[in-house]
Motif scaffolding. Sequence first.
Motif, PDB file in Angstrom:
ATOM      1  N   SER A  75      14.915  12.632 -87.786  1.00  0.00           N
ATOM      2  CA  SER A  75      14.778  12.617 -89.213  1.00  0.00           C
ATOM      3  C   SER A  75      13.516  13.295 -89.641  1.00  0.00           C
ATOM      4  O   SER A  75      13.253  14.065 -90.501  1.00  0.00           O
ATOM      5  CB  SER A  75      15.052  11.158 -90.209  1.00  0.00           C
ATOM      6  N   GLU A  76      12.327  12.736 -89.153  1.00  0.00           N
ATOM      7  CA  GLU A  76      11.121  13.039 -89.333  1.00  0.00           C
ATOM      8  C   GLU A  76      10.896  14.629 -88.840  1.00  0.00           C
ATOM      9  O   GLU A  76      10.127  15.249 -89.359  1.00  0.00           O
ATOM     10  CB  GLU A  76      10.080  12.117 -88.845  1.00  0.00           C
ATOM     11  N   LEU A  77      11.678  15.091 -87.881  1.00  0.00           N
ATOM     12  CA  LEU A  77      11.482  16.233 -87.441  1.00  0.00           C
ATOM     13  C   LEU A  77      12.137  17.365 -88.064  1.00  0.00           C
ATOM     14  O   LEU A  77      11.711  18.292 -88.291  1.00  0.00           O
ATOM     15  CB  LEU A  77      12.213  16.523 -86.021  1.00  0.00           C
ATOM     16  N   VAL A  78      13.263  17.189 -88.916  1.00  0.00           N
ATOM     17  CA  VAL A  78      13.849  18.370 -89.576  1.00  0.00           C
ATOM     18  C   VAL A  78      13.970  18.055 -91.149  1.00  0.00           C
ATOM     19  O   VAL A  78      14.389  18.954 -91.684  1.00  0.00           O
ATOM     20  CB  VAL A  78      15.288  18.219 -89.026  1.00  0.00           C
ATOM     21  N   ILE A  79      13.337  17.187 -91.676  1.00  0.00           N
ATOM     22  CA  ILE A  79      13.046  16.881 -92.985  1.00  0.00           C
ATOM     23  C   ILE A  79      11.520  16.819 -93.580  1.00  0.00           C
ATOM     24  O   ILE A  79      10.665  16.585 -93.065  1.00  0.00           O
ATOM     25  CB  ILE A  79      13.656  15.289 -93.245  1.00  0.00           C
ATOM     26  N   ASP A  80      11.352  17.759 -94.395  1.00  0.00           N
ATOM     27  CA  ASP A  80       9.985  17.963 -94.892  1.00  0.00           C
ATOM     28  C   ASP A  80       9.458  16.819 -95.808  1.00  0.00           C
ATOM     29  O   ASP A  80      10.463  15.683 -96.046  1.00  0.00           O
ATOM     30  CB  ASP A  80       9.923  19.395 -95.638  1.00  0.00           C
ATOM     31  N   ASP A  81       8.253  16.937 -96.380  1.00  0.00           N
ATOM     32  CA  ASP A  81       7.881  15.922 -97.258  1.00  0.00           C
ATOM     33  C   ASP A  81       8.747  15.770 -98.499  1.00  0.00           C
ATOM     34  O   ASP A  81       8.349  14.602 -98.873  1.00  0.00           O
ATOM     35  CB  ASP A  81       6.429  16.197 -97.442  1.00  0.00           C
ATOM     36  N   GLU A  82       9.151  16.647 -98.925  1.00  0.00           N
ATOM     37  CA  GLU A  82      10.013  16.458-100.302  1.00  0.00           C
ATOM     38  C   GLU A  82      11.448  16.058 -99.663  1.00  0.00           C
ATOM     39  O   GLU A  82      12.337  15.839-100.823  1.00  0.00           O
ATOM     40  CB  GLU A  82      10.131  17.965-101.004  1.00  0.00           C
ATOM     41  N   GLY A  83      11.816  15.875 -98.705  1.00  0.00           N
ATOM     42  CA  GLY A  83      13.121  15.179 -98.178  1.00  0.00           C
ATOM     43  C   GLY A  83      14.203  16.351 -98.371  1.00  0.00           C
ATOM     44  O   GLY A  83      15.251  15.997 -98.295  1.00  0.00           O
ATOM     45  N   LEU A  84      13.709  17.656 -98.048  1.00  0.00           N
ATOM     46  CA  LEU A  84      14.889  18.699 -98.109  1.00  0.00           C
ATOM     47  C   LEU A  84      14.673  18.925 -96.593  1.00  0.00           C
ATOM     48  O   LEU A  84      13.893  19.079 -95.735  1.00  0.00           O
ATOM     49  CB  LEU A  84      14.402  20.013 -98.707  1.00  0.00           C
ATOM     50  N   LEU A  85      15.891  19.398 -96.099  1.00  0.00           N
ATOM     51  CA  LEU A  85      16.081  20.123 -94.673  1.00  0.00           C
ATOM     52  C   LEU A  85      15.440  21.286 -94.489  1.00  0.00           C
ATOM     53  O   LEU A  85      15.425  22.180 -95.137  1.00  0.00           O
ATOM     54  CB  LEU A  85      17.635  20.353 -94.294  1.00  0.00           C
ATOM     55  N   GLU A  86      14.648  21.399 -93.291  1.00  0.00           N
ATOM     56  CA  GLU A  86      13.495  22.397 -92.977  1.00  0.00           C
ATOM     57  C   GLU A  86      13.712  22.428 -91.456  1.00  0.00           C
ATOM     58  O   GLU A  86      12.727  21.626 -90.751  1.00  0.00           O
ATOM     59  CB  GLU A  86      12.308  22.212 -93.557  1.00  0.00           C
ATOM     60  N   ASP A  87      14.389  23.328 -90.841  1.00  0.00           N
ATOM     61  CA  ASP A  87      14.525  23.398 -89.420  1.00  0.00           C
ATOM     62  C   ASP A  87      14.179  24.597 -88.833  1.00  0.00           C
ATOM     63  O   ASP A  87      14.873  25.579 -89.087  1.00  0.00           O
ATOM     64  CB  ASP A  87      15.902  22.729 -88.732  1.00  0.00           C
ATOM     65  N   TRP A  88      12.867  24.748 -88.235  1.00  0.00           N
ATOM     66  CA  TRP A  88      12.580  25.865 -87.708  1.00  0.00           C
ATOM     67  C   TRP A  88      13.303  25.996 -86.258  1.00  0.00           C
ATOM     68  O   TRP A  88      13.529  24.900 -85.665  1.00  0.00           O
ATOM     69  CB  TRP A  88      11.121  26.013 -87.546  1.00  0.00           C
ATOM     70  N   PRO A  89      13.277  27.294 -85.553  1.00  0.00           N
ATOM     71  CA  PRO A  89      13.696  27.400 -84.398  1.00  0.00           C
ATOM     72  C   PRO A  89      13.313  26.342 -83.465  1.00  0.00           C
ATOM     73  O   PRO A  89      14.181  25.706 -82.429  1.00  0.00           O
ATOM     74  CB  PRO A  89      13.739  28.668 -83.949  1.00  0.00           C
ATOM     75  N   GLN A  90      12.010  26.182 -83.302  1.00  0.00           N
ATOM     76  CA  GLN A  90      11.507  25.175 -82.363  1.00  0.00           C
ATOM     77  C   GLN A  90      11.983  23.765 -82.596  1.00  0.00           C
ATOM     78  O   GLN A  90      12.151  22.943 -81.590  1.00  0.00           O
ATOM     79  CB  GLN A  90       9.895  25.127 -82.154  1.00  0.00           C
ATOM     80  N   GLU A  91      11.955  23.371 -84.014  1.00  0.00           N
ATOM     81  CA  GLU A  91      12.235  21.844 -84.122  1.00  0.00           C
ATOM     82  C   GLU A  91      13.819  21.971 -83.946  1.00  0.00           C
ATOM     83  O   GLU A  91      14.119  20.743 -83.658  1.00  0.00           O
ATOM     84  CB  GLU A  91      12.130  21.697 -85.695  1.00  0.00           C
ATOM     85  N   ARG A  92      14.562  22.894 -83.898  1.00  0.00           N
ATOM     86  CA  ARG A  92      15.997  22.590 -83.642  1.00  0.00           C
ATOM     87  C   ARG A  92      16.170  22.514 -82.242  1.00  0.00           C
ATOM     88  O   ARG A  92      17.033  21.830 -81.609  1.00  0.00           O
ATOM     89  CB  ARG A  92      17.082  23.830 -84.165  1.00  0.00           C
ATOM     90  N   ALA A  93      15.400  22.900 -81.489  1.00  0.00           N
ATOM     91  CA  ALA A  93      15.358  23.010 -80.061  1.00  0.00           C
ATOM     92  C   ALA A  93      14.944  21.620 -79.397  1.00  0.00           C
ATOM     93  O   ALA A  93      15.475  21.086 -78.655  1.00  0.00           O
ATOM     94  CB  ALA A  93      14.567  24.052 -79.187  1.00  0.00           C
ATOM     95  N   ILE A  94      13.915  21.066 -80.124  1.00  0.00           N
ATOM     96  CA  ILE A  94      13.389  19.756 -79.720  1.00  0.00           C
ATOM     97  C   ILE A  94      14.388  18.720 -80.220  1.00  0.00           C
ATOM     98  O   ILE A  94      14.805  17.802 -79.318  1.00  0.00           O
ATOM     99  CB  ILE A  94      12.094  19.719 -80.601  1.00  0.00           C
ATOM    100  N   ALA A  95      15.268  19.070 -81.304  1.00  0.00           N
ATOM    101  CA  ALA A  95      16.139  18.168 -81.756  1.00  0.00           C
ATOM    102  C   ALA A  95      17.393  18.081 -80.813  1.00  0.00           C
ATOM    103  O   ALA A  95      17.906  16.983 -80.594  1.00  0.00           O
ATOM    104  CB  ALA A  95      16.657  18.558 -83.074  1.00  0.00           C
ATOM    105  N   ARG A 115      23.879  25.609 -86.928  1.00  0.00           N
ATOM    106  CA  ARG A 115      23.750  24.051 -86.716  1.00  0.00           C
ATOM    107  C   ARG A 115      22.396  23.799 -86.466  1.00  0.00           C
ATOM    108  O   ARG A 115      21.576  24.343 -85.496  1.00  0.00           O
ATOM    109  CB  ARG A 115      24.713  23.707 -85.720  1.00  0.00           C
ATOM    110  N   VAL A 116      21.947  22.631 -87.170  1.00  0.00           N
ATOM    111  CA  VAL A 116      20.683  21.968 -86.745  1.00  0.00           C
ATOM    112  C   VAL A 116      20.840  21.654 -85.185  1.00  0.00           C
ATOM    113  O   VAL A 116      19.854  21.708 -84.494  1.00  0.00           O
ATOM    114  CB  VAL A 116      20.286  20.892 -87.403  1.00  0.00           C
ATOM    115  N   ILE A 117      21.967  21.100 -84.710  1.00  0.00           N
ATOM    116  CA  ILE A 117      21.994  20.679 -83.588  1.00  0.00           C
ATOM    117  C   ILE A 117      23.307  20.854 -82.854  1.00  0.00           C
ATOM    118  O   ILE A 117      24.386  20.636 -83.491  1.00  0.00           O
ATOM    119  CB  ILE A 117      21.955  18.720 -83.399  1.00  0.00           C
ATOM    120  N   ASP A 118      23.180  21.912 -81.741  1.00  0.00           N
ATOM    121  CA  ASP A 118      24.548  22.338 -81.367  1.00  0.00           C
ATOM    122  C   ASP A 118      24.934  21.464 -79.942  1.00  0.00           C
ATOM    123  O   ASP A 118      24.064  21.390 -79.098  1.00  0.00           O
ATOM    124  CB  ASP A 118      24.320  23.807 -80.776  1.00  0.00           C
TER     125      ASP A 118
END
Length: 425
Positions: A211-231, A289-292
Amino acid sequence: MTMEPNQDLPPARLESPQPLLTTEIDQRGAEGLVRPTPVGPSASLFAYPWAQGRDVATPPLVVLGLIGSIVLITISFFLGGWFGTIMLLIGTIVALGLSLQVLAPQLKEYFANLLTGNAPLFLAGTALFAGLVGGLKLVGVDRPIAVWYAQANWNALGALGEVFGALGQIMIAVIAVYVAWRQYVISKDLTIQQNTITQQQTIDAYFQGVSELVIDDEGLLEDWPQERAIAEGRTAAILASVDALGRAKVLRFLSRARLLSPLKRDQRLGRPILDGQGGYAEDRLYGVRVIDLGIMLAGADLSKTDLRWSDLSDANLIRSNISDCELVKANLARTILVSATLRNSDINGARFFYGKVETASPRSRVEPPDYRTGAHTGAVVENTDFTNVEDLSEEQRQYICAWGGTKTRATVPGGCGDIPNKLGR
């Protein structure tokens, strides 16, 4: 404060007040009368412990006589001779006389109490036993018993006692084994409970981390490629380290959080786009997808779990065990279910394809899916076991029988006799 005299007490008690009185309830009295007990200098130091609140005290002369008799008897043992004999005789007479004088009322009361309570039952039981013994003696049964006792082979009886002793040791060993087994069972249960708690803590930490990895401070979904890979890496690790129930919890969380669904993206920044209805727009054809899941669940055990509303589309579930599961409204479109087991699972409303059943077909390695007609949007169900699945709809039955192959068709409830085998094998 003045107390009115109790009219139930005897007149003699009311006319002779005692100094420094304290009251206590006579526990033996049926009327529960309050009786005064003297305290202070006038009370004797030698009160009977069985008196229970009654005005009973030994006169001082009697106490002195008892002490003197004990001293005389003790000294006579050391003196000896005729003088010692006289002292012993005097001490004995005085001791017997004074002790009987003191104990006579209490002995009288004790024998009177034998008529009440459990004492008569004890006496009756003793008398019954004595009467039975006397009756056996009168009829002559005691003589055969005496003869048997004289002629008994006590060595054989001793050997029999050794046998019983060996049996007792065996029973003790059996009890010891049972106790050890119960300790093992309890220890195993405690270990399972501890493992369950530890697993739940690990899953909670995973939820928080993703949750902390893919959500920004405003509570919106923000997933960059590296964040998706880590997730995806975290998800692959957690799915490989937990049991079936843990995997089901992770899949339900990711599905309801829309992290497994292909989301429509901004073509420049790749950020997900809102659908204008409070959620993110879904794009099955070009979405990301955020997580494949990919092959994370290949050969996995998901049996006896709750997978309702889970999005397992495009996942590789080859040789996985999905028996006895709740698959209500689950999305299995384009899912690889080759050699998977869905025995006794509830597939009410589960999606196996998009479009119409007449034009739907399994996914293809080279052809893109057509979500309007359903071509290449269906699940791959070859050699899949559908034995005793619940709430199988007619459309699901037609698709599974058409594209399942010979082995799959043999497990479909209701049979597939009227449906052609489009798979050809």
